[in-house]
Design a protein around this motif. Structure first.
Motif, mmCIF file in Angstrom:
data_model
loop_
_atom_site.group_PDB
_atom_site.id
_atom_site.type_symbol
_atom_site.label_atom_id
_atom_site.label_comp_id
_atom_site.label_asym_id
_atom_site.label_seq_id
_atom_site.Cartn_x
_atom_site.Cartn_y
_atom_site.Cartn_z
ATOM 1 N N SER A 145 -18.161 -53.692 -8.038
ATOM 2 C CA SER A 145 -16.944 -53.582 -8.834
ATOM 3 C C SER A 145 -15.987 -52.682 -8.066
ATOM 4 C CB SER A 145 -17.277 -52.974 -10.199
ATOM 5 O OG SER A 145 -16.102 -52.690 -10.905
ATOM 6 N N ILE A 146 -14.832 -53.213 -7.706
ATOM 7 C CA ILE A 146 -13.851 -52.427 -6.955
ATOM 8 C C ILE A 146 -12.604 -52.256 -7.813
ATOM 9 C CG2 ILE A 146 -12.577 -52.186 -4.798
ATOM 10 C CD1 ILE A 146 -14.374 -54.312 -3.560
ATOM 11 N N ALA A 147 -12.208 -51.005 -8.018
ATOM 12 C CA ALA A 147 -11.020 -50.735 -8.832
ATOM 13 C C ALA A 147 -9.794 -50.652 -7.943
ATOM 14 C CB ALA A 147 -11.202 -49.419 -9.585
ATOM 15 N N SER A 148 -8.669 -51.126 -8.452
ATOM 16 C CA SER A 148 -7.415 -50.953 -7.723
ATOM 17 C C SER A 148 -7.040 -49.467 -7.753
ATOM 18 C CB SER A 148 -6.311 -51.780 -8.356
ATOM 19 O OG SER A 148 -6.061 -51.340 -9.677
ATOM 20 N N VAL A 149 -6.298 -49.064 -6.764
ATOM 21 C CA VAL A 149 -5.865 -47.662 -6.690
ATOM 22 C C VAL A 149 -4.351 -47.638 -6.599
ATOM 23 C CG1 VAL A 149 -6.034 -45.502 -5.415
ATOM 24 C CG2 VAL A 149 -7.992 -47.050 -5.486
ATOM 25 N N GLY A 150 -3.732 -47.047 -7.570
ATOM 26 C CA GLY A 150 -2.270 -46.996 -7.575
ATOM 27 C C GLY A 150 -1.662 -48.250 -8.173
ATOM 28 N N ALA A 151 -0.407 -48.125 -8.544
ATOM 29 C CA ALA A 151 0.270 -49.232 -9.217
ATOM 30 C C ALA A 151 0.527 -50.390 -8.256
ATOM 31 C CB ALA A 151 1.596 -48.741 -9.792
ATOM 32 N N LEU A 185 -3.719 -58.561 -2.826
ATOM 33 C CA LEU A 185 -4.643 -57.431 -2.698
ATOM 34 C C LEU A 185 -6.009 -57.771 -3.324
ATOM 35 C CD1 LEU A 185 -4.439 -54.680 -1.393
ATOM 36 C CD2 LEU A 185 -3.718 -53.726 -3.582
ATOM 37 N N MET A 186 -5.966 -58.455 -4.461
ATOM 38 C CA MET A 186 -7.235 -58.904 -5.079
ATOM 39 C C MET A 186 -7.987 -59.814 -4.115
ATOM 40 S SD MET A 186 -5.920 -59.933 -8.885
ATOM 41 C CE MET A 186 -5.393 -58.735 -10.110
ATOM 42 N N LYS A 233 -1.891 -51.409 -21.175
ATOM 43 C CA LYS A 233 -0.520 -51.552 -20.662
ATOM 44 C C LYS A 233 0.049 -50.206 -20.197
ATOM 45 C CE LYS A 233 0.866 -55.562 -23.407
ATOM 46 N NZ LYS A 233 1.936 -56.166 -24.198
ATOM 47 N N VAL A 234 -0.827 -49.326 -19.765
ATOM 48 C CA VAL A 234 -0.372 -48.021 -19.282
ATOM 49 C C VAL A 234 0.036 -48.113 -17.815
ATOM 50 C CG1 VAL A 234 -1.065 -45.612 -18.908
ATOM 51 C CG2 VAL A 234 -1.902 -46.857 -20.909
ATOM 52 N N GLN A 235 -0.664 -48.957 -17.080
ATOM 53 C CA GLN A 235 -0.410 -49.051 -15.644
ATOM 54 C C GLN A 235 -0.874 -50.418 -15.138
ATOM 55 O OE1 GLN A 235 1.240 -48.641 -13.035
ATOM 56 N NE2 GLN A 235 0.919 -46.436 -12.777
ATOM 57 N N THR A 236 -0.330 -50.860 -14.008
ATOM 58 C CA THR A 236 -0.682 -52.175 -13.451
ATOM 59 C C THR A 236 -1.983 -52.075 -12.639
ATOM 60 O OG1 THR A 236 0.840 -51.645 -11.652
ATOM 61 C CG2 THR A 236 1.634 -53.150 -13.367
ATOM 62 N N MET A 237 -3.088 -51.916 -13.363
ATOM 63 C CA MET A 237 -4.389 -51.708 -12.709
ATOM 64 C C MET A 237 -5.322 -52.880 -12.956
ATOM 65 S SD MET A 237 -3.653 -48.776 -11.523
ATOM 66 C CE MET A 237 -5.195 -48.284 -10.814
ATOM 67 N N TRP A 238 -6.343 -52.977 -12.099
ATOM 68 C CA TRP A 238 -7.300 -54.093 -12.233
ATOM 69 C C TRP A 238 -8.594 -53.749 -11.508
ATOM 70 C CZ3 TRP A 238 -7.892 -55.357 -7.118
ATOM 71 C CH2 TRP A 238 -6.800 -55.097 -6.270
ATOM 72 N N PHE A 239 -9.606 -54.490 -11.857
ATOM 73 C CA PHE A 239 -10.887 -54.444 -11.155
ATOM 74 C C PHE A 239 -11.161 -55.843 -10.587
ATOM 75 C CE2 PHE A 239 -11.738 -50.933 -14.074
ATOM 76 C CZ PHE A 239 -12.589 -50.101 -13.374
ATOM 77 N N VAL A 240 -11.722 -55.925 -9.407
ATOM 78 C CA VAL A 240 -12.352 -57.179 -8.997
ATOM 79 C C VAL A 240 -13.860 -56.920 -8.916
ATOM 80 C CG1 VAL A 240 -10.404 -58.210 -7.773
ATOM 81 C CG2 VAL A 240 -11.975 -56.721 -6.530
ATOM 82 N N THR A 241 -14.614 -57.865 -9.412
ATOM 83 C CA THR A 241 -16.072 -57.725 -9.388
ATOM 84 C C THR A 241 -16.695 -59.029 -8.872
ATOM 85 O OG1 THR A 241 -16.664 -58.688 -11.546
ATOM 86 C CG2 THR A 241 -15.826 -56.427 -11.556
ATOM 87 N N ASP A 242 -17.932 -58.932 -8.445
ATOM 88 C CA ASP A 242 -18.633 -60.149 -8.006
ATOM 89 C C ASP A 242 -19.572 -60.644 -9.098
ATOM 90 O OD1 ASP A 242 -20.685 -58.323 -7.966
ATOM 91 O OD2 ASP A 242 -21.203 -58.588 -5.851
ATOM 92 N N PHE A 243 -19.236 -60.341 -10.348
ATOM 93 C CA PHE A 243 -20.135 -60.682 -11.446
ATOM 94 C C PHE A 243 -20.086 -62.176 -11.763
ATOM 95 C CE2 PHE A 243 -20.486 -56.290 -13.636
ATOM 96 C CZ PHE A 243 -20.830 -55.737 -12.417
ATOM 97 N N ALA A 244 -21.274 -62.753 -11.870
ATOM 98 C CA ALA A 244 -21.400 -64.152 -12.305
ATOM 99 C C ALA A 244 -21.419 -64.161 -13.829
ATOM 100 C CB ALA A 244 -22.688 -64.755 -11.754
ATOM 101 N N ILE A 245 -20.469 -64.869 -14.397
ATOM 102 C CA ILE A 245 -20.342 -64.892 -15.855
ATOM 103 C C ILE A 245 -21.143 -66.055 -16.411
ATOM 104 C CG2 ILE A 245 -18.708 -65.137 -17.772
ATOM 105 C CD1 ILE A 245 -18.383 -62.501 -16.280
#
Lengths: 175, 437
Positions: B295-301, B311-312, B415-427
Motif C-alpha cells: 500500500s503506497i500513500a500519495s505524499v502532498g497534494a 503518478l498513480m 475532501k480535506v486534501q487530494t490524497m490517495w493510496f494505490v495498493t496491490d490488493f486483489a478484491i
C-alpha cells in the motif's frame, strides 16, 4: 475482592474462541469424497455443484478451433497432468483438503478476456466445478468460466488431441 | 495418489518441527519422514544452497545426503505403518473452568487467542447477548476452514465470541458474519495484508467512517469490525507466531485490515459504488475483502503539472501485478479531478487506462517471487502472454495489468486534501451482509 468476584463470574461462564470438541475432524480423502458425494446427491442427473455451467467437449473443441480464445485448465495432480492432458492446457491442481484460496495467485493469473474451461479426470466435474466457483469469487465473469462436461474421459472418447508422457502418437494428433 | 515410491520431505529448519508435529504428521494418512536444511534458500547465492546440501541434516546431525538415503531406505516402524484416519487430537471443551481474570487473560495470550491488545473476555452472557444480533442459529456453520490437521467449522457462535473479544456490539454481528465467510486472512512468509470495504446504507446506520480519517483510528465500527477479522483469523484459522505463521516482517495492517466504508455519497456522477460494480443493488449492504501486500500513500497534494493518474500509474509500476490486481483508494476530490479534468467518466474507464498504461521491464516483472511461482509455470506450459514475455530481453517494457476488471477503484475520505493510496490488493467478490441479519 472486587476483582476476585469479577474473575470468578467470568471464569464460570467463559466461552472459548476455539472449542475443538466438535470443530476439528481429521481430513482424509475418503471423508472429502463423501462430502463431495453428499453435495452431489441433491439432483441425480445434475451432478455436484449444479450452479456451475458446463460446456460439452464438442462445443469447446469447436470454439477452440474456430476462435482460439479458450484456455483449458487441468485440475488433476501434476503427475497425472504430465502423463496426459488436453493439448495446450495448464495445470492448477485441485485439493479438497486445502482452501481454494490457496490457489488464488495462480487462478487470478488466468486471462480475463478468454473462455476458461476447467476439467478433471472425474465423472461429474467434482474437482473442476469448485475451481469455477472460486474464479467467480475472484471476479471473473460467470459466462467466461465453465467446467468441461465429462472431463478428460469424454475428451478422450471423442479422440480430441491430448499430449503427455502416456499419450500415444495417434491420440496426440487427435481426429 | 499412491505411487508406491519411497519419498521424504525436505523442510527448512524454521518449519520442520511444524511438519513433524502431530497435526501435519498425521494429516497425510501416514507419517512422512523429513530431513531439514537451513533457512532461507530462496533467492540465495548458489554457493549457499550448495553448502546446505553438503552440510548436515538439521534434525539428525548426519550429513544431509546420508540422512536422505537413510530416510528413504530405513524400514518403516510400526508407528509409520499407520494408515487410514489418523488418531484423534485431544479435544478441548466449549467452556473454560472458572479462574481469575488475569489468569484468563494470560491464557488467551498464551494460546494466541488475541492480537495482544486488550480483549473483552467472552463470557457466555456476553456471547448470548451478541448472538441477538443475528437470526442465525449459534451452531450454523459460517465457513469450514481447512487447517493443518483437519477441517475446522467456524460457527455463528464462534464468530460471536470473536466479536465480543474485539469489542463489537450485536448490531455489528451481521457485518462480521459476512466478513467471517472470507476468513482467515492471508498467511505467507511475506507481509500479506487485507482491506475490508463496507458498502451500502449500513455504513450510515452503523456509523462506519467513510470520510475524514476513514483509515485512521478514529471510529468504533471501523475499529471493531476490522479487528474481529484478525481475531477470527487467528483463533479459528489457528495462526500462531513461528508455529504456523511465518511472515518474516509481518504487517501492521493486520491489526485492523484497513476497514473503512466507501464514501458513496461523494462519488462523482457516473462513478458507481464498489458493490454496484460487482452487480449488487445500491441498497444492498455488502462487505468486500481484498488481499495483497503493498500500500503506497500519495505524499502532498495533487499537482496540475503532472496529472494524478500519471503518478498513480508510476507507483503501480512497482507492484508485482500478480493477477493484474490493484485497488486504488482516493479522496472524493481526486475522483472529481479525474472525472471533470481528465475525462474518466466511470471507474471502469480509469481501470482500463491503468491496464493500458502501467508498464514495467521484463526483468522487473520476472524478478518478483510471486510471479516466479505463478506466471513462470504458466509460461513454461505455453500460456500467453506469459510464454511470449518470458522470451523478451530484460529491458523490454511489458503491460502487466492485462485484466482491467481486476483493477478496482474505491472513493473514501473527507475532501480535506487530494490524497490517495494505490495498493496491490486483489478484491474478491463482496458478501451480502443482509443474508446474515
Amino acid at each position: 475482592m472486587k476483582s476476585q468476584l469479577f474473575a470468578g463470574l467470568l471464569g464460570t461462564l467463559l466461552v472459548m474462541p476455539v472449542a475443538l470438541s466438535s470443530s476439528v475432524s481429521p481430513t482424509d480423502p475418503q471423508q472429502a469424497a463423501s462430502a463431495k458425494t453428499a453435495q452431489g446427491a441433491a439432483t441425480k442427473d445434475a451432478g455436484p455443484f449444479p450452479q456451475v455451467p458446463r460446456i460439452t467437449a464438442e462445443e469447446v473443441e469447436r470454439l477452440a478451433k474456430e476462435k482460439g480464445n479458450v484456455v483449458f485448465v487441468d485440475t488433476d495432480d501434476p503427475v497425472s497432468y504430465e502423463a496426459e492432458h488436453i493439448k495446450g492446457a495448464v495445470n492448477i491442481a485441485y485439493d479438497p483438503t486445502v482452501d481454494a484460496r490457496e490457489q488464488d495467485q495462480l487462478l487470478s493469473a488466468l486471462p480475463g478476456d478468454k473462455l476458461i474451461v476447467f476439467y478433471c479426470n472425474c465423472s461429474h466435474e467434482e474437482d473442476s466445478a469448485p475451481m469455477v466457483l472460486e474464479m467467480w469469487e475472484l471476479g471473473y465473469d460467470h459466462d467466461k468460466v465453465k467446467a468441461l462436461k465429462g472431463g478428460l474421459t469424454r475428451w478422450e472418447q471423442l479422440n480430441y488431441p491430448l499430449v503427455g508422457t502416456d499419450v500415444s502418437a495417434t491420440h496426440e494428433k487427435g481426429n | 495418489m499412491q505411487c508406491k515410491i519411497p519419498a521424504i520431505g525436505i523442510a527448512s529448519s524454521n518449519i520442520v518441527h511444524y511438519a513433524t508435529g502431530y497435526n501435519f504428521k498425521y494429516n497425510n494418512g501416514m507419517p512422512i519422514r523429513y530431513v531439514s536444511v537451513p533457512f532461507p534458500f530462496t533467492g540465495q547465492p548458489r554457493a549457499v544452497d550448495v553448502a546446505y546440501v553438503s552440510g548436515k541434516d538439521m534434525l539428525t546431525g548426519q550429513p544431509l545426503m546420508s540422512a536422505v538415503v537413510n530416510a528413504l531406505t530405513r524400514p518403516l516402524t510400526d508407528e509409520e505403518k499407520i494408515s487410514g484416519a489418523p488418531p484423534q487430537e485431544a479435544v478441548e471443551p466449549r467452556l473454560l473452568p472458572p479462574d481469575w481474570e488475569e489468569n484468563l487473560r494470560q491464557l488467551f495470550d498464551d494460546r494466541e487467542w488475541s492480537d495482544f491488545n486488550s480483549i473483552i473476555l467472552p463470557t457466555e452472557k456476553r456471547v448470548t447477548a451478541m448472538l441477538k444480533g443475528t437470526s442465525h442459529k449459534p451452531d450454523e456453520v459460517v465457513k469450514t476452514i481447512n487447517i493443518t490437521g483437519g477441517a475446522r467449522q467456524l460457527t455463528v457462535e464462534k464468530v460471536a465470541i470473536n466479536a465480543v473479544m474485539a469489542g463489537a456490539s450485536p448490531e455489528h454481528l451481521p457485518v462480521i458474519l459476512a466478513l467471517a465467510t472470507q476468513a482467515p486472512f492471508g498467511n505467507s512468509t511475506s507481509s500479506m495484508a487485507n482491506m475490508v470495504v463496507i458498502s451500502g446504507p449500513i455504513r450510515n446506520r452503523l456509523k462506519f467512517n467513510c470520510g475524514t480519517n476513514a483509515m485512521g483510528p478514529y471510529n468504533r465500527s471501523n475499529a471493531v469490525v476490522g479487528r474481529t477479522f484478525t481475531l477470527i483469523s487467528k483463533t479459528a484459522g489457528d495462526l500462531r507466531n513461528n508455529v504456523n505463521a511465518w511472515e518474516t516482517l509481518g504487517s501492521n495492517l493486520q491489526y485492523n485490515n484497513m476497514c473503512y466504508g466507501e464514501n458513496e455519497e461523494a462519488l462523482p456522477h457516473g462513478w458507481d459504488p464498489l458493490h454496484v460494480e460487482m452487480g449488487f443493488k445500491p441498497n444492498d449492504n455488502v462487505v468486500t475483502v481484498g488481499m495483497g501486500w503493498s500500500s503506497i500513500a500519495s505524499v502532498g497534494a495533487s499537482q496540475s503539472i503532472y496529472p494524478t493518474h500519471f503518478l498513480m500509474r508510476d507507483y503501480m509500476g512497482s507492484f508485482c501485478a500478480s493477477g493484474s490486481a490493484a485497488c486504488i483508494v482516493m479522496d472524493p476530490t481526486v475522483a472529481e479531478l479525474l472525472k471533470d479534468v481528465h475525462g474518466f467518466k466511470t471507474k471502469a474507464q480509469l481501470s482500463e487506462w491503468f491496464s493500458q498504461n502501467v508498464t514495467k521491464t521484463a526483468a522487473s516483472y520476472w524478478g518478483n517471487g510471486v510471479i516466479q511461482s505463478t506466471a513462470v509455470p504458466f509460461a513454461l506450459q505455453g500460456l500467453e502472454p506469459y510464454a511470449s514475455w518470458r522470451k523478451l530481453p530484460d529491458d523490454a517494457l511489458i503491460k502487466p495489468f492485462t485484466n482491467p476488471k481486476a483493477i478496482h477503484v474505491v472513493v473514501a475520505g473527507g475532501k480535506v486534501q487530494t490524497m490517495w493510496f494505490v495498493t496491490d490488493f486483489a478484491i474478491r467478490r463482496g458478501v451480502l451482509i443482509d443474508d446474515w441479519a
